[in-house]
Design a protein around this motif. Structure first.
Motif, PDB file in Angstrom:
ATOM      1  N   ALA A 197       0.821  -1.205   0.000  1.00 43.58           N
ATOM      2  CA  ALA A 197       0.000   0.000   0.000  1.00 43.58           C
ATOM      3  C   ALA A 197       0.861   1.264   0.000  1.00 43.58           C
ATOM      4  N   GLU A 198       2.039   1.198   0.582  1.00 40.63           N
ATOM      5  CA  GLU A 198       2.942   2.360   0.600  1.00 40.63           C
ATOM      6  C   GLU A 198       3.355   2.754  -0.813  1.00 40.63           C
ATOM      7  N   SER A 199       3.582   1.768  -1.665  1.00 41.82           N
ATOM      8  CA  SER A 199       3.938   2.062  -3.051  1.00 41.82           C
ATOM      9  C   SER A 199       2.781   2.766  -3.760  1.00 41.82           C
ATOM     10  N   PHE A 200       1.552   2.298  -3.525  1.00 36.02           N
ATOM     11  CA  PHE A 200       0.356   2.927  -4.085  1.00 36.02           C
ATOM     12  C   PHE A 200       0.237   4.366  -3.580  1.00 36.02           C
ATOM     13  N   ARG A 201       0.457   4.540  -2.290  1.00 34.02           N
ATOM     14  CA  ARG A 201       0.372   5.874  -1.689  1.00 34.02           C
ATOM     15  C   ARG A 201       1.362   6.831  -2.342  1.00 34.02           C
ATOM     16  N   GLU A 202       2.599   6.376  -2.546  1.00 33.63           N
ATOM     17  CA  GLU A 202       3.625   7.230  -3.159  1.00 33.63           C
ATOM     18  C   GLU A 202       3.215   7.662  -4.566  1.00 33.63           C
ATOM     19  N   LYS A 203       2.726   6.728  -5.357  1.00 32.33           N
ATOM     20  CA  LYS A 203       2.313   7.061  -6.724  1.00 32.33           C
ATOM     21  C   LYS A 203       1.158   8.059  -6.717  1.00 32.33           C
ATOM     22  N   MET A 204       0.191   7.845  -5.836  1.00 35.75           N
ATOM     23  CA  MET A 204      -0.967   8.738  -5.770  1.00 35.75           C
ATOM     24  C   MET A 204      -0.570  10.142  -5.318  1.00 35.75           C
ATOM     25  N   LEU A 205       0.333  10.232  -4.353  1.00 36.08           N
ATOM     26  CA  LEU A 205       0.770  11.543  -3.868  1.00 36.08           C
ATOM     27  C   LEU A 205       1.450  12.341  -4.975  1.00 36.08           C
ATOM     28  N   LYS A 206       2.157  11.672  -5.855  1.00 31.02           N
ATOM     29  CA  LYS A 206       2.872  12.360  -6.927  1.00 31.02           C
ATOM     30  C   LYS A 206       1.928  13.001  -7.946  1.00 31.02           C
ATOM     31  N   ILE A 207       0.666  12.556  -7.951  1.00 33.36           N
ATOM     32  CA  ILE A 207      -0.301  13.202  -8.851  1.00 33.36           C
ATOM     33  C   ILE A 207      -1.340  14.001  -8.044  1.00 33.36           C
ATOM     34  N   GLY A 208      -0.993  14.287  -6.794  1.00 28.19           N
ATOM     35  CA  GLY A 208      -1.817  15.179  -5.995  1.00 28.19           C
ATOM     36  C   GLY A 208      -2.998  14.548  -5.290  1.00 28.19           C
ATOM     37  N   CYS A 209      -3.029  13.216  -5.183  1.00 28.51           N
ATOM     38  CA  CYS A 209      -4.126  12.531  -4.501  1.00 28.51           C
ATOM     39  C   CYS A 209      -3.669  12.117  -3.102  1.00 28.51           C
ATOM     40  N   ARG A 210      -4.399  12.544  -2.097  1.00 26.73           N
ATOM     41  CA  ARG A 210      -3.997  12.298  -0.725  1.00 26.73           C
ATOM     42  C   ARG A 210      -4.419  10.906  -0.260  1.00 26.73           C
TER      43      ARG A 210
END
Length: 295
Positions: A147-160
């Motif tokens: 889930a941390e990998s998913f979180r990192e990718k989402m944060l890079k496109i502005g999704c919290r």
């Protein structure tokens, strides 16, 4: 969680109920024409005992159980897998053969996961992610690392996206969410006590829930607004490792990220590029000596 796993791992069964469970595991598709009385006679029990076991498994009675159980059997038999998801290699295999079998298992798991993914469910999951102010991931064990990998990718496109690694804090966090949030609950069995407490807290607070869980019905799906199914041919405990589950979770999380990315491809790509460049601008590549060590 597969019904077959429930039959093997159901707690608080009486001796008579355990006998019925063993018979169902052994005979599988043979129960197609059975009535409640037929099963009771075959197991030297009573119709009331059969119904009681079915209710413990989460069904209204034997007829509902039989329909779901036979549907599950058809799913499991629709394709003979080249590699056993629970024991993909044996002690007689060498390293290279094992490597090939693990690769086959990954491909097999991806195919299985995609066969369970339906456009309507993916579309709904994407809408839930798109509309929420923040997504909160609830899970336990090594799934949190994925889930941390998913979180990192989402944060890079502005999704919290938020993840709590503390199991107790997850329940506290669930009680602080609002309907503008989204809870993403990841549980292979869908029966883990703490994840169900989280789901119950979210339901009480009208927080939408996206569940990533095994094929079929389980307690978690009863709380979920949307469900994406994991490849479900891995037993809960009797396996060499959770290879198949990890591949399936990674695939679904990558698909969710990609679906959000697609909603505004150019904007998301530019944001990801800008974010990555700003984080990497001070990183320098150290020269390596002839032995591959930093100079």
């Amino acid at each position: 969680m597969l019904i077959a796993d429930k039959l093997e791992n159901q707690k608080n069964m009486t001796v008579a109920e355990a006998g019925i469970a063993g018979y169902l595991i052994t005979h599988g598709r043979d129960i197609k024409r059975y009535s409640t009385r037929d099963l009771a006679d075959a197991t030297y029990t009573s119709p009331a005992t059969v119904v009681r076991l079915c209710k413990k498994l989460g069904f209204s009675g034997f007829n509902e159980f039989k329909d779901r159980f036979l549907e599950e059997q058809r799913f499991l038999e629709q394709r003979e897998d080249a590699v056993d998801a629970n024991f993909p290699f044996s002690k007689e295999d060498n390293a290279m053969r094992t490597a090939n079998r693990i690769a086959q298992l990954h491909a097999q798991t991806i195919e299985d996961t995609m066969s369970l993914l339906h456009y309507r469910d993916l579309q709904k999951a994407t809408r839930l992610l798109q509309r929420c102010q923040r997504a909160h991931i609830f899970s336990f064990g090594t799934t949190l690392n994925q889930a941390e990998s998913f979180r990192e990718k989402m944060l890079k496109i502005g999704c919290r996206v938020s993840i709590s690694n503390n199991l107790n804090y997850q329940l506290y966090e669930a009680r602080c969410l609002t309907p503008s949030d989204l809870a993403i609950a990841i549980s292979y069995s869908g029966e883990t006590d703490k994840i169900l407490l989280v789901a119950q807290a979210c339901r009480e607070r009208h927080v939408p829930i996206l569940a990533l869980t095994s094929y079929g019905e389980n307690s978690l799906t009863s709380y979920a607004d949307c469900k994406l199914s994991l490849s479900s041919k891995e037993r809960l405990f009797e396996n060499t490792a959770d290879f198949s589950t990890h591949v399936s979770v990674n695939l679904l999380l990558d698909i969710l990220y990609s679906s959000i990315f697609l909603l505004d491809y150019d904007k998301n790509y530019q944001r990801k590029l800008t974010t990555t460049q700003s984080l990497e601008k001070n990183r320098r590549l150290e020269p390596l000596d002839e032995n591959g060590n930093t100079a």
